[in-house]
Write a protein that holds these residues in place. Structure first.
Motif, PDB file in Angstrom:
ATOM      1  N   LEU A 106      30.127  51.485  18.622  1.00 55.05           N
ATOM      2  CA  LEU A 106      29.576  50.375  17.848  1.00 55.05           C
ATOM      3  C   LEU A 106      28.896  49.384  18.776  1.00 55.05           C
ATOM      4  O   LEU A 106      29.462  48.972  19.787  1.00 55.05           O
ATOM      5  CB  LEU A 106      30.693  49.657  17.082  1.00 55.05           C
ATOM      6  N   ILE A 107      27.676  49.027  18.428  1.00 53.26           N
ATOM      7  CA  ILE A 107      26.967  47.958  19.140  1.00 53.26           C
ATOM      8  C   ILE A 107      26.819  46.803  18.154  1.00 53.26           C
ATOM      9  O   ILE A 107      26.475  47.032  16.985  1.00 53.26           O
ATOM     10  CB  ILE A 107      25.567  48.421  19.592  1.00 53.26           C
ATOM     11  N   VAL A 108      27.092  45.586  18.584  1.00 54.20           N
ATOM     12  CA  VAL A 108      26.903  44.438  17.695  1.00 54.20           C
ATOM     13  C   VAL A 108      25.741  43.600  18.226  1.00 54.20           C
ATOM     14  O   VAL A 108      25.746  43.180  19.383  1.00 54.20           O
ATOM     15  CB  VAL A 108      28.184  43.580  17.599  1.00 54.20           C
ATOM     16  N   ALA A 109      24.730  43.427  17.382  1.00 54.70           N
ATOM     17  CA  ALA A 109      23.606  42.543  17.738  1.00 54.70           C
ATOM     18  C   ALA A 109      23.840  41.230  17.014  1.00 54.70           C
ATOM     19  O   ALA A 109      23.965  41.207  15.792  1.00 54.70           O
ATOM     20  CB  ALA A 109      22.290  43.163  17.301  1.00 54.70           C
ATOM     21  N   SER A 110      23.921  40.161  17.740  1.00 49.27           N
ATOM     22  CA  SER A 110      24.393  38.922  17.154  1.00 49.27           C
ATOM     23  C   SER A 110      23.253  37.944  16.886  1.00 49.27           C
ATOM     24  O   SER A 110      22.466  37.610  17.766  1.00 49.27           O
ATOM     25  CB  SER A 110      25.416  38.307  18.116  1.00 49.27           C
ATOM     26  N   VAL A 111      23.186  37.475  15.655  1.00 52.72           N
ATOM     27  CA  VAL A 111      22.207  36.448  15.304  1.00 52.72           C
ATOM     28  C   VAL A 111      22.564  35.151  16.037  1.00 52.72           C
ATOM     29  O   VAL A 111      21.685  34.409  16.473  1.00 52.72           O
ATOM     30  CB  VAL A 111      22.160  36.244  13.777  1.00 52.72           C
ATOM     31  N   GLN A 112      23.896  34.898  16.203  1.00 53.78           N
ATOM     32  CA  GLN A 112      24.320  33.702  16.928  1.00 53.78           C
ATOM     33  C   GLN A 112      23.739  33.724  18.345  1.00 53.78           C
ATOM     34  O   GLN A 112      23.264  32.705  18.848  1.00 53.78           O
ATOM     35  CB  GLN A 112      25.858  33.645  16.989  1.00 53.78           C
ATOM     36  N   ALA A 113      23.761  34.918  18.968  1.00 56.09           N
ATOM     37  CA  ALA A 113      23.207  35.017  20.323  1.00 56.09           C
ATOM     38  C   ALA A 113      21.719  34.698  20.326  1.00 56.09           C
ATOM     39  O   ALA A 113      21.219  34.014  21.226  1.00 56.09           O
ATOM     40  CB  ALA A 113      23.459  36.417  20.888  1.00 56.09           C
ATOM     41  N   SER A 114      20.987  35.189  19.285  1.00 56.14           N
ATOM     42  CA  SER A 114      19.553  34.876  19.199  1.00 56.14           C
ATOM     43  C   SER A 114      19.347  33.373  19.097  1.00 56.14           C
ATOM     44  O   SER A 114      18.411  32.816  19.669  1.00 56.14           O
ATOM     45  CB  SER A 114      18.910  35.535  17.978  1.00 56.14           C
ATOM     46  N   ILE A 115      20.252  32.714  18.346  1.00 54.38           N
ATOM     47  CA  ILE A 115      20.146  31.258  18.194  1.00 54.38           C
ATOM     48  C   ILE A 115      20.459  30.576  19.527  1.00 54.38           C
ATOM     49  O   ILE A 115      19.715  29.704  19.986  1.00 54.38           O
ATOM     50  CB  ILE A 115      21.107  30.761  17.087  1.00 54.38           C
ATOM     51  N   ASP A 116      21.554  31.039  20.188  1.00 54.63           N
ATOM     52  CA  ASP A 116      21.956  30.438  21.466  1.00 54.63           C
ATOM     53  C   ASP A 116      20.870  30.585  22.525  1.00 54.63           C
ATOM     54  O   ASP A 116      20.686  29.713  23.362  1.00 54.63           O
ATOM     55  CB  ASP A 116      23.263  31.064  21.963  1.00 54.63           C
ATOM     56  N   GLN A 117      20.161  31.727  22.461  1.00 51.30           N
ATOM     57  CA  GLN A 117      19.105  31.958  23.451  1.00 51.30           C
ATOM     58  C   GLN A 117      17.804  31.263  23.075  1.00 51.30           C
ATOM     59  O   GLN A 117      16.800  31.388  23.786  1.00 51.30           O
ATOM     60  CB  GLN A 117      18.828  33.469  23.589  1.00 51.30           C
ATOM     61  N   GLY A 118      17.817  30.601  21.935  1.00 47.72           N
ATOM     62  CA  GLY A 118      16.615  29.905  21.503  1.00 47.72           C
ATOM     63  C   GLY A 118      15.545  30.842  20.959  1.00 47.72           C
ATOM     64  O   GLY A 118      14.383  30.457  20.812  1.00 47.72           O
ATOM     65  N   ARG A 119      15.933  32.073  20.660  1.00 51.75           N
ATOM     66  CA  ARG A 119      14.960  33.032  20.113  1.00 51.75           C
ATOM     67  C   ARG A 119      14.591  32.667  18.672  1.00 51.75           C
ATOM     68  O   ARG A 119      13.507  32.969  18.220  1.00 51.75           O
ATOM     69  CB  ARG A 119      15.534  34.444  20.145  1.00 51.75           C
ATOM     70  N   VAL A 120      15.541  32.095  17.966  1.00 50.21           N
ATOM     71  CA  VAL A 120      15.262  31.651  16.603  1.00 50.21           C
ATOM     72  C   VAL A 120      15.873  30.275  16.422  1.00 50.21           C
ATOM     73  O   VAL A 120      16.807  29.898  17.130  1.00 50.21           O
ATOM     74  CB  VAL A 120      15.864  32.606  15.535  1.00 50.21           C
ATOM     75  N   ALA A 121      15.353  29.533  15.457  1.00 52.83           N
ATOM     76  CA  ALA A 121      15.881  28.197  15.186  1.00 52.83           C
ATOM     77  C   ALA A 121      17.146  28.318  14.349  1.00 52.83           C
ATOM     78  O   ALA A 121      17.239  29.175  13.460  1.00 52.83           O
ATOM     79  CB  ALA A 121      14.835  27.370  14.452  1.00 52.83           C
ATOM     80  N   ASP A 122      18.115  27.473  14.647  1.00 52.39           N
ATOM     81  CA  ASP A 122      19.348  27.465  13.870  1.00 52.39           C
ATOM     82  C   ASP A 122      19.081  26.836  12.507  1.00 52.39           C
ATOM     83  O   ASP A 122      18.628  25.696  12.429  1.00 52.39           O
ATOM     84  CB  ASP A 122      20.405  26.650  14.634  1.00 52.39           C
TER      85      ASP A 122
END
Lengths: 320, 424
Positions: A106-122
């Motif tokens: 299982l691989i988990v891709a995290s939306v929280q990580a995208s937010i933390d990295q500034g890839r997307v706006a929270d």
């Protein structure tokens, strides 16, 4: 298929006829066979496939079909969960239990990580993260160099999906172009890609919600408990029953009530509604599904209510 | 429950999407929220009544232009049948999408505007459906309300369609006078046509005989190998979809193109052991002999063997914008094997009006024609009329990966099996 077998079936001891219909093949057999065919074809033609798993009923069916396609071998792909962080705990428990049983990666891709990295706006503590999944998914595709993603999408879910091929090609930014779909004749699926492209494969394309439930019953497929009627604290909002959670709290004027509900779909907790239902067994759910007057997504997905083209627009951005 | 696949075909504006929308509506297959969305969209487009074509025209561009661009798949169920409905576009420009929708169909639902009768595009679609192996037509003589339900236009459609169906070796044709807009004779019998005592569209679809396909033990056995499964004990199982006949333990098979022989020892779907697997099921089989079998090979029964060939004669539907001509190189995908191939000759082009094959040097977009191909490795093939799976292929442009043609193996043939081909 009404064609029956010509010779009488004489089964050696211990050998069972196929399915309940010893002398025929029914629609579930054919849907299953086609889905297995698609999975094997993509696994054979693509370099690095992955199976997307939300923990919902459609991905539970996909996992069962992958067993049918590849056991006794291991799956020729890992399983990817795009995690919005707004989860129903029952779904995460189910996901972990099922993957442990299967012994697959299982691989988990995290939306929280995208937010933390500034890839997307929270979108804020209580905002929907459904649309943000596209970014986490595309990042995971890049990072692991996946070239094919199996998804549990069905054409009966939405009018844009109804137009999508079994193999849906995406450009280097994950975008679907409905005017440039490849002709898909017979069972000749061509999985060949140009650099940067990837594809989404939908083995359940021709399944309806009812087919899925009938198959779940036939195969005794394990599901998260939230699909069955249970008591839950909910808020009525936009005509939907949203479960009270850390991310869904009553707004001024809204009332929390305890109701008997179940979920028809599983997604981001902030935009997935429950339906009032007493159906606590598969038989009751099948009867309720057959009689329903509201579509699955219409009843339960706030994200599809924004506009007539909500799904088409999300797909053009790289959504599942 | 049986599974019936149908393709709705016909010329643009003759009312296919409206008919499918009506069929879904009148059989209660549309959900309340979907209907509300259709009503809203109709109002926004300035349509007075609810426009049921919006049910299947799901893309923004389609609703804007009022046409169908790509196939929409819709699902309906009667008490005995699950229907998979492919609503195909009518424009010549989107013929490849129509072929996509019709390639797996058991029956074509041909929609004709009764005022205008059969158009070139009606003939082209019916012809492509027939070439693709569709043997049953349900014809909607539509817009009967606009001819005041006079029987004459309906009878003209019968006459023209019967002549076309004869030339195309269609087995059954049912022509129904309908108004898709108002729902007459779609799912409910209409009192507007007292002179008509036949079935509704829905009745006709329920009684279409299902394709015997390639199933049954009397048909030649075919299993294209998709995937090799390693068994825990060290053995191997060969996985694929049964594409002809039926497989059972004890059956002898020939592994092609090599030609070695073996017997089946087991047929399974994961942990379930089958006594017999008919065509259409995805299975894995084990053999009693340790042979070198890999993806792209084909297991066949020992009688009625397929041909192993590096040369194909085929009828193709050409989809690309540029022409198809001799000397061009493509990848040929056939069953589970992809091989390089070269077009050796373009022999003829089908005139959809006369149904005659006329000599030509190239095929243009949306043409149907005959070609010969030279392959750089052999394929294991049947005539398309014998087997839709082992008799079909697609051509793939190696530069773009675009699927540029659908191919049906065997001599060009529109008429009934066993009669002289090349009509006209």
């Amino acid at each position: 298929m009404t064609e029956t077998l010509d010779r009488p079936l004489e089964h050696p001891a211990g050998v069972l006829p196929y399915g309940a219909h010893a002398r025929g093949v029914d629609h579930l057999d054919l849907l299953e066979a086609h889905a297995i065919f698609v999975m094997r074809e993509v696994a054979a033609e693509c370099r690095a496939p992955v199976l997307l798993c939300s923990g919902g009923k459609d991905s539970a069916v996909l996992l069962r079909l992958a067993e049918k396609a590849f056991r006794p071998g291991r799956f020729p792909f890992p399983v990817l969960h795009v995690d919005t962080g707004h989860n129903f705990p029952e779904v995460i428990a189910f996901r972990d239990r099922r993957l442990h049983e299967l012994g697959e990666r299982l691989i988990v891709a995290s939306v929280q990580a995208s937010i933390d990295q500034g890839r997307v706006a929270d979108p804020g503590a209580c905002g929907s993260r459904n649309r943000l999944q596209s970014v986490a998914l595309l990042d995971a595709i890049d990072e692991h160099r996946f070239d094919a993603c199996f998804g549990g999408a069905r054409r009966d879910e939405d009018k844009a999906r109804a137009k999508e091929r079994v193999l849906s090609f995406r450009d280097d930014r994950g975008r679907w172009d409905p005017k440039r779909q490849r002709p898909e004749l017979w069972h000749l699926y061509s999985g060949q890609l140009l650099p940067g492209e990837h594809l989404r494969a939908f083995p359940l394309s021709d399944w309806t919600e009812l087919d899925v439930w009938q198959y779940v019953a036939r195969e005794a497929i394990d599901l998260p408990s939230i699909y069955f009627a249970h008591s839950r604290r909910v808020i009525e909002r936009d005509g939907m029953l949203l479960a009270v959670s850390p991310w869904v709290q009553p707004r001024p004027g809204e009332r929390v009530s305890e109701q008997t509900v179940r979920f028809r779909t599983v997604g981001d907790a902030t935009c997935t509604g429950a339906v009032a239902s007493e159906a606590s067994t598969l038989e009751q759910i099948i009867a309720e599904t057959a009689a329903s007057r509201i579509s699955e997504r219409g009843a339960t997905r706030a994200d599809d209510r924004f506009s007539e083209s909500a799904m088409e627009d999300r797909k053009r951005e790289g959504y599942f | 429950m049986d599974l019936l696949r149908l393709a709705a075909v016909g010329s643009v504006d003759d009312g296919k999407s409206t008919l499918i929308g009506r069929l879904l509506h009148d059989t209660k297959q549309l959900f309340d929220d979907q209907l509300a969305a259709v009503a809203q969209a109709s109002a926004r487009q300035g349509t007075h009544a609810v426009d049921l074509s919006f049910v299947t025209d799901g893309l923004r561009a389609e609703r804007e232009q009022g046409i169908t661009i790509d196939v929409a798949y819709r699902y309906a169920a009667t008490p005995t049948r699950k229907l998979v409905i492919a609503d195909c576009p009518g424009h010549v420009q989107y013929t490849r999408n129509m072929a996509t929708g019709a390639s797996n169909a058991d029956v074509a639902l041909v929609v004709v505007d009764a005022r205008r009768g059969l158009r070139d595009q009606t003939r082209r679609h019916t012809c492509i459906a027939a070439l693709l192996g569709v043997r049953h037509l349900v014809v909607a003589a539509n817009k009967m309300d606009l001819v005041d339900w006079q029987p004459r236009p309906y009878h003209q459609v019968i006459e023209d369609m019967a002549a076309l169906a004869d030339a195309l070796a269609i087995e059954t044709v049912t022509v129904v006078p309908v108004s898709a807009l108002h729902g007459d004779n779609v799912a409910v019998s209409s009192s507007n046509a007292p002179w008509y005592g036949g079935p509704t569209i829905l009745d006709a679809l329920e009684s279409v005989p299902l394709r015997p396909a390639t199933g049954g033990r009397e048909r030649p056995t075919r299993l294209p190998v998709q995937w090799v499964l390693r068994q825990p004990g060290g053995g191997r199982a060969y996985a694929g979809m049964v594409s002809g006949g039926a497989l059972a333990p004890g059956d002898p098979v020939v592994v092609l193109p090599g030609g070695r022989r073996a017997s089946i020892t087991s047929v399974t779907v994961a942990d379930r052991v089958l006594a017999e697997a008919p065509a259409g099921l995805s299975v894995a089989v084990e053999l009693d002999t340790d042979l070198d079998v890999s993806r792209g090979d084909l297991l066949a029964g020992p009688v009625d063997l397929p041909s192993v060939t590096e040369h194909l004669e085929a009828t193709v539907c050409w989809f690309a914008e540029g022409p198809l001509h001799a000397g061009a190189d493509y990848r040929v995908k056939h069953t589970t094997r992809v091989v390089p191939g070269r077009v050796v000759a373009v022999a003829g082009r089908l005139d959809v009006r006369s149904l005659a094959l006329e000599p030509c040097a190239q095929l243009d977009e949306n043409d149907i024609g005959t070609v010969s191909l030279a392959l750089s490795e052999p394929l294991v093939v049947d005539d398309y009329r014998e087997n839709r799976v082992t008799g079909s292929f697609v051509l793939i442009d190696p530069a773009t990966n675009a699927t540029v043609a659908a191919g049906m193996i065997g001599p060009f043939h529109l008429g009934p099996t066993g009669t002289t081909p090349a009509p006209g």
